[in-house]
Design a protein around this motif. Structure first.
Motif, short mmCIF file in Angstrom:
data_model
loop_
_atom_site.label_atom_id
_atom_site.label_comp_id
_atom_site.label_asym_id
_atom_site.label_seq_id
_atom_site.Cartn_x
_atom_site.Cartn_y
_atom_site.Cartn_z
N PRO A 45 -44.62 7.97 -43.99
CA PRO A 45 -43.29 7.42 -44.18
C PRO A 45 -42.52 8.22 -45.23
N LEU A 46 -41.19 8.01 -45.29
CA LEU A 46 -40.37 8.82 -46.21
C LEU A 46 -40.53 8.40 -47.66
N GLY A 47 -41.22 7.28 -47.88
CA GLY A 47 -41.46 6.78 -49.24
C GLY A 47 -42.02 5.38 -49.15
N VAL A 48 -42.23 4.74 -50.31
CA VAL A 48 -42.72 3.36 -50.27
C VAL A 48 -41.57 2.37 -50.08
N ASP A 49 -40.34 2.84 -50.35
CA ASP A 49 -39.15 2.03 -50.09
C ASP A 49 -38.04 3.00 -49.68
N THR A 50 -36.80 2.53 -49.64
CA THR A 50 -35.74 3.41 -49.11
C THR A 50 -34.97 4.15 -50.20
N SER A 51 -35.21 3.84 -51.49
CA SER A 51 -34.28 4.36 -52.51
C SER A 51 -34.24 5.89 -52.57
N ALA A 52 -35.39 6.54 -52.74
CA ALA A 52 -35.39 8.01 -52.84
C ALA A 52 -34.96 8.62 -51.51
N ALA A 53 -35.37 8.01 -50.40
CA ALA A 53 -35.06 8.58 -49.08
C ALA A 53 -33.56 8.58 -48.80
N GLU A 54 -32.85 7.52 -49.25
CA GLU A 54 -31.39 7.50 -49.03
C GLU A 54 -30.73 8.66 -49.76
N ASP A 55 -31.19 8.93 -50.98
CA ASP A 55 -30.63 10.01 -51.78
C ASP A 55 -30.93 11.37 -51.14
#
Ligand SMILES: NC(=O)c1ccc[n+]([C@@H]2O[C@H](COP(=O)([O-])OP(=O)(O)OC[C@H]3O[C@@H](n4cnc5c(N)ncnc54)[C@H](O)[C@@H]3O)[C@@H](O)[C@H]2O)c1
Length: 324
Positions: free
Chosen positions: A97-107
């Motif tokens: 997955p792109l991360g454990v949540d969406t915060s870094a991935a959105e950036d």
């Protein structure tokens, strides 16, 4: 003779070894360097593919002249490597997955978009023949129901059973199934999930649920469910069933089963999706083709859904997958 495409690998674990093996079989690719915070792992994989080991991705990017980089770190470690690749205008392939949540991935997604950078994500199920055939059979039909499942064991990596390390089973594993559900039935409007009180068995400090179920509403009107468990000692089943009027399809990595009023038909997969996903990325890097089927922006849409399911399972409320 130098190869056309010089590749670096960041993270030298199980999935990196798989990509390294596939890439080593391409005559036009050379793996120049391998970076891992565990220097023994960097050294072992680098030796196997004739590359130079590095203890950090920054050294790899500074010392090697790369055409592309593979980012194969665990979910909790995403961010710095992708941002370094963006800063260096270096095309990257990143594992889900792109991360454990969406915060870094959105950036990261915003920066990738600004730069117009070529990216690809390890959703190789999109290259299954079963999926291509399912899409052909569904053309012109309305999907009305989707049943997804990932019924498996706890994978043998130390970070998996902690939600703050892996994101949990839906984010880390069932992402492949959710990605297919989106491909075949369209965007997900809202999700509502429940998880078992029992945690992954036999692992100290585990906080990943032993079982999760979710209902999904798709924008196109379809409804769906997702079931995931890590209670087993074997990989039991993983796949998606899709229902349209007069047609039921079962899609998995093994192949496609087509049910109509006539006898069911089985199409076995040829097992090349894991090579095709790498070939498509390398071809795109070399300007020879445009068959990347999941770029960063597309994977983020899947990641928002899996993270929404994880959030709903924690809060008990319905969640709309959202940007930001
Ligand atoms: N697409 C697929 O089918 C597929 C299959 C397996 C794994 N994966 C994904 O690949 C990712 C990695 O899984 P794995 O099984 O290879 O895990 P792993 O634990 O075997 O390997 C991860 C490696 O990354 C290293 N690492 C951690 N932080 C790092 C950092 N900041 N910089 C450099 N290296 C770092 C670790 O030391 C380890 O060697 C996971 O997100 C997993 O979901 C995808």
């Amino acid at each position: 003779m130098t190869a056309d495409c010089s590749v670096g690998i960041i993270g030298a674990g199980g999935v990196a070894a798989r990509h390294a093996e596939v890439l080593s079989g391409f005559g036009d690719v050379r793996i120049a360097g391998v970076a891992d915070t565990d220097v023994d792992r960097a050294g072992a994989l680098a030796r196997r593919c004739g590359a130079t080991p590095y203890p950090h991705h920054e050294e790899l990017l500074a010392r090697e002249e790369l055409d592309a980089v593979y980012i194969c770190v665990p979910p909790f470690a995403h961010g710095p490597a992708e941002l370094a690749a963006v800063d260096a205008a270096l095309p990257f392939f990143v594992e889900k997955p792109l991360g454990v949540d969406t915060s870094a991935a959105e950036d990261i997604a915003a920066r990738v978009r600004e730069r117009g950078l070529l990216t690809a994500v390890g959703h190789q199920w999109r290259y299954l023949e079963a999926v291509e055939r399912a899409r052909e059979l569904l053309a012109g039909r309305e999907v009305r129901m989707v049943l997804g499942h990932w019924l498996d064991k706890v994978p043998p990596v130390g970070w998996w059973a902690r939600a703050d390390r892996s994101g949990g089973q839906v984010v880390e594993q069932a992402a492949h199934v959710v990605d297919l559900a989106r491909l075949l039935a369209g965007e997900v409007e809202s999700v509502h999930a429940l998880e078992s009180e029992t945690r992954a068995a036999g692992i100290p400090d585990a906080d990943v649920a032993a079982a999760t179920v979710a209902t999904l509403r798709f924008r196109g009107g379809a409804v769906g469910t997702l079931a995931a468990t890590c209670l087993l000692a074997w990989k039991h089943r993983a796949g998606v069933e899709v229902y349209a009027e007069g047609l039921a399809l079962e899609v998995s990595e093994a192949g496609l089963r087509v049910h109509t009023a006539a006898e069911p038909e089985l199409f076995e997969d040829d097992g090349t999706a894991k090579e095709r996903v790498d070939r498509a990325f390398v071809d795109a890097v070399l300007g020879r083709g445009g068959d990347v089927r999941t770029d960063y922006a597309e994977a983020l849409r899947t990641h928002r859904v899996t993270c929404a399911i994880a959030e709903s399972a924690l809060t008990g409320a319905a969640v709309r997958p959202h940007a930001g």
